[in-house]
Design a protein around this motif. Structure first.
Motif, mmCIF file in Angstrom:
data_model
loop_
_atom_site.group_PDB
_atom_site.id
_atom_site.type_symbol
_atom_site.label_atom_id
_atom_site.label_comp_id
_atom_site.label_asym_id
_atom_site.label_seq_id
_atom_site.Cartn_x
_atom_site.Cartn_y
_atom_site.Cartn_z
ATOM 1 N N GLU A 289 39.724 39.562 37.980
ATOM 2 C CA GLU A 289 39.413 38.289 37.418
ATOM 3 C C GLU A 289 40.238 37.340 38.436
ATOM 4 O OE1 GLU A 289 39.767 37.446 33.414
ATOM 5 O OE2 GLU A 289 38.549 38.980 32.755
ATOM 6 N N ASN A 290 39.802 36.381 38.947
ATOM 7 C CA ASN A 290 40.301 35.459 39.717
ATOM 8 C C ASN A 290 40.552 34.354 39.126
ATOM 9 O OD1 ASN A 290 40.651 37.153 42.510
ATOM 10 N ND2 ASN A 290 38.463 37.029 42.224
ATOM 11 N N ASN A 291 41.892 33.609 39.367
ATOM 12 C CA ASN A 291 42.006 32.242 38.780
ATOM 13 C C ASN A 291 42.734 31.393 39.814
ATOM 14 O OD1 ASN A 291 44.887 32.744 38.354
ATOM 15 N ND2 ASN A 291 44.092 33.812 36.638
ATOM 16 N N ALA A 292 43.025 30.276 39.329
ATOM 17 C CA ALA A 292 43.650 29.417 40.560
ATOM 18 C C ALA A 292 45.027 29.735 40.948
ATOM 19 C CB ALA A 292 43.868 27.958 39.784
ATOM 20 N N SER A 293 45.397 30.750 39.961
ATOM 21 C CA SER A 293 47.007 31.052 40.283
ATOM 22 C C SER A 293 47.091 32.317 41.223
ATOM 23 C CB SER A 293 47.647 31.055 38.919
ATOM 24 O OG SER A 293 47.809 29.966 38.317
ATOM 25 N N GLY A 294 46.068 33.232 40.569
ATOM 26 C CA GLY A 294 46.255 34.474 41.237
ATOM 27 C C GLY A 294 44.964 35.468 40.662
ATOM 28 N N THR A 295 45.299 36.950 41.014
ATOM 29 C CA THR A 295 44.330 37.802 40.676
ATOM 30 C C THR A 295 44.971 38.606 39.409
ATOM 31 O OG1 THR A 295 43.512 37.728 42.700
ATOM 32 C CG2 THR A 295 42.797 39.491 41.172
ATOM 33 N N THR A 296 43.943 39.051 38.521
ATOM 34 C CA THR A 296 44.323 39.875 37.257
ATOM 35 C C THR A 296 43.489 41.268 37.484
ATOM 36 O OG1 THR A 296 44.832 38.327 35.784
ATOM 37 C CG2 THR A 296 43.987 40.225 34.887
ATOM 38 N N LEU A 297 44.123 42.350 37.457
ATOM 39 C CA LEU A 297 43.237 43.636 37.548
ATOM 40 C C LEU A 297 43.597 44.293 36.256
ATOM 41 C CD1 LEU A 297 44.692 44.791 41.158
ATOM 42 C CD2 LEU A 297 42.498 43.264 40.440
ATOM 43 N N GLN A 298 42.720 45.091 35.759
ATOM 44 C CA GLN A 298 42.745 46.159 34.651
ATOM 45 C C GLN A 298 42.552 47.472 35.096
ATOM 46 O OE1 GLN A 298 40.771 44.842 30.829
ATOM 47 N NE2 GLN A 298 40.957 46.871 30.302
ATOM 48 N N LEU A 299 43.463 48.196 35.123
ATOM 49 C CA LEU A 299 43.116 49.560 36.155
ATOM 50 C C LEU A 299 42.983 50.445 34.783
ATOM 51 C CD1 LEU A 299 45.747 49.629 38.902
ATOM 52 C CD2 LEU A 299 43.434 48.791 38.760
ATOM 53 N N THR A 300 42.131 51.702 34.988
ATOM 54 C CA THR A 300 42.163 52.842 33.886
ATOM 55 C C THR A 300 42.342 53.824 34.830
ATOM 56 O OG1 THR A 300 39.815 53.179 34.421
ATOM 57 C CG2 THR A 300 40.416 51.555 32.822
ATOM 58 N N LEU A 301 42.529 54.983 34.142
ATOM 59 C CA LEU A 301 42.644 56.429 34.788
ATOM 60 C C LEU A 301 41.713 56.770 35.959
ATOM 61 C CD1 LEU A 301 43.734 58.688 31.758
ATOM 62 C CD2 LEU A 301 45.384 57.454 33.475
ATOM 63 N N THR A 302 40.521 56.079 35.873
ATOM 64 C CA THR A 302 39.607 56.514 36.897
ATOM 65 C C THR A 302 40.022 55.854 38.311
ATOM 66 O OG1 THR A 302 37.961 54.381 36.271
ATOM 67 C CG2 THR A 302 37.720 56.749 35.410
#
Length: 352
Positions: free
Chosen positions: A4-17
């Protein structure tokens, strides 16, 4: 991977894959321990592992957690692996800007809301100053003390700090001819497993702590971190042993077990002394013995204090993301919101 991208930065949600990405972020961290690694999380059986990452410019803050469904509800909560984890970053938290810390917490809160997460529990790492990041949440709890042996001092200086009873036990074990060995042999892993499980049965430990030979084998054979099995023998008898982890200058005394027939000689004290010598050969800086049972000031903590006067404060992060739902779940569980019980989240505690 959710991005997910927003005005401030990027969010990642990683799983074991997303193993390669998980490994990459951990390796880039200014401070991390084996508790944060992909491999250790892949061994977790009490939740779905995720690594939440917030990136801004060339910097990031991440936290590994385990997701659990809350039975008979549409909600989830997050907790941590067995050990000391908490957030990590490519920067020391003391060097992290207020903007980056604030934006991480904002992005993490949005992630919790979107994922229907009610609460977050994470044991914090005593060495990593994670409080600097999390203190604004007002959810940091003092959980007691942990004991550390400083391997940067001489072995003579180290041993001067030993209590007389500790010194006497080590001397007695040397007199009896006990020897320590580092091993990766499968028969030794099997022997340690049997010894460890007999210890856990003796103290009526919860099923969670009854680790298997397969579990220990995966630890010892792991490539992502340096796990060592150290055993103490008296002739052909296995007297005691310990699984330790060596990461970025810190030895973690992960698990230890003693043959009941030899308890009166306190061979575990001899083992700790031997590991502290080996640690210097491995260029380690600290040997972290940990705290008391449940981090209470008990006989186990006293035993560890017999080795060192270096003590660290230990904290946990107990964050309620959705107070209204949290309170409803606690009430439904039969517990009281204002109880003095040292348990989180309260809705998972079996009512007394």
């Amino acid at each position: 991977m959710l991005i997910e991208n927003n005005a401030s930065g990027t969010t990642l949600q990683l799983t074991l894959t997303q193993k390669d990405d998980w490994v990459k972020y951990i390796s880039l961290a200014a401070d991390y321990d084996f508790y944060h690694t992909w491999h250790y999380h892949a061994m977790a059986s009490n939740g779905r592992p995720i690594l939440f990452v917030y990136c801004e410019a060339n910097n990031f803050i991440a936290i590994p957690l385990l997701e659990r469904a809350i039975q008979d509800t549409p909600y989830y909560d997050l907790h941590c692996v067995y050990g000391y984890s908490g957030p990590i970053s490519n920067l020391k938290f003391s060097d992290t800007s207020e903007r980056l810390k604030r934006n991480f917490l904002k992005a993490f809160s949005a992630f919790l809301y979107k994922g229907s997460y009610v609460s977050v529990f994470s044991r914090l790492h005593p060495f990593f100053d994670q409080n600097i990041l999390l203190q604004e949440t007002d959810s940091i709890y003092e959980n007691g003390k942990t004991v550390v042996i400083n391997l940067q001092q001489s072995i003579e200086e180290q041993r001067k700090q030993y209590r007389q009873t500790t010194r006497d036990s080590i001397k007695k074990c040397r007199k009896f001819g006990y020897v320590s060995v580092e091993t990766t042999a499968q028969e030794d892993i099997a022997a340690f497993t049997k010894l460890y499980q007999s210890n856990m049965n003796r103290i009526s430990a919860a099923d969670f702590y009854l680790f298997t030979e397969e579990y220990f084998t995966k630890l010892v054979r792991a490539k992502e971190f340096d796990c060592k099995l150290i055993l103490v023998y008296s002739n052909d008898d296995l007297v005691c042993g310990s699984i330790i982890m060596c990461t970025n200058g810190i030895i973690q005394g992960h698990l230890i077990a003693t043959n009941a027939h030899y308890l009166k000689n306190s061979p575990a004290k001899f083992l700790v002394d031997e590991i502290s010598e080996l640690g210097r050969k491995w260029k380690m800086k600290y040997y972290h013995l940990g705290g008391g049972l449940g981090y209470k000031e008990d006989s186990l903590l006293e035993w560890k204090l017999g080795f060192s006067n270096m003590v660290l404060d230990y904290y946990s992060w107990r964050f309620i993301a959705n107070k209204a739902v949290y309170n409803q779940l606690v009430e439904k569980s039969g517990n009281q919101i204002h109880t003095n019980a040292d348990f989180f989240p309260l809705y998972r505690m079996i009512p007394q």
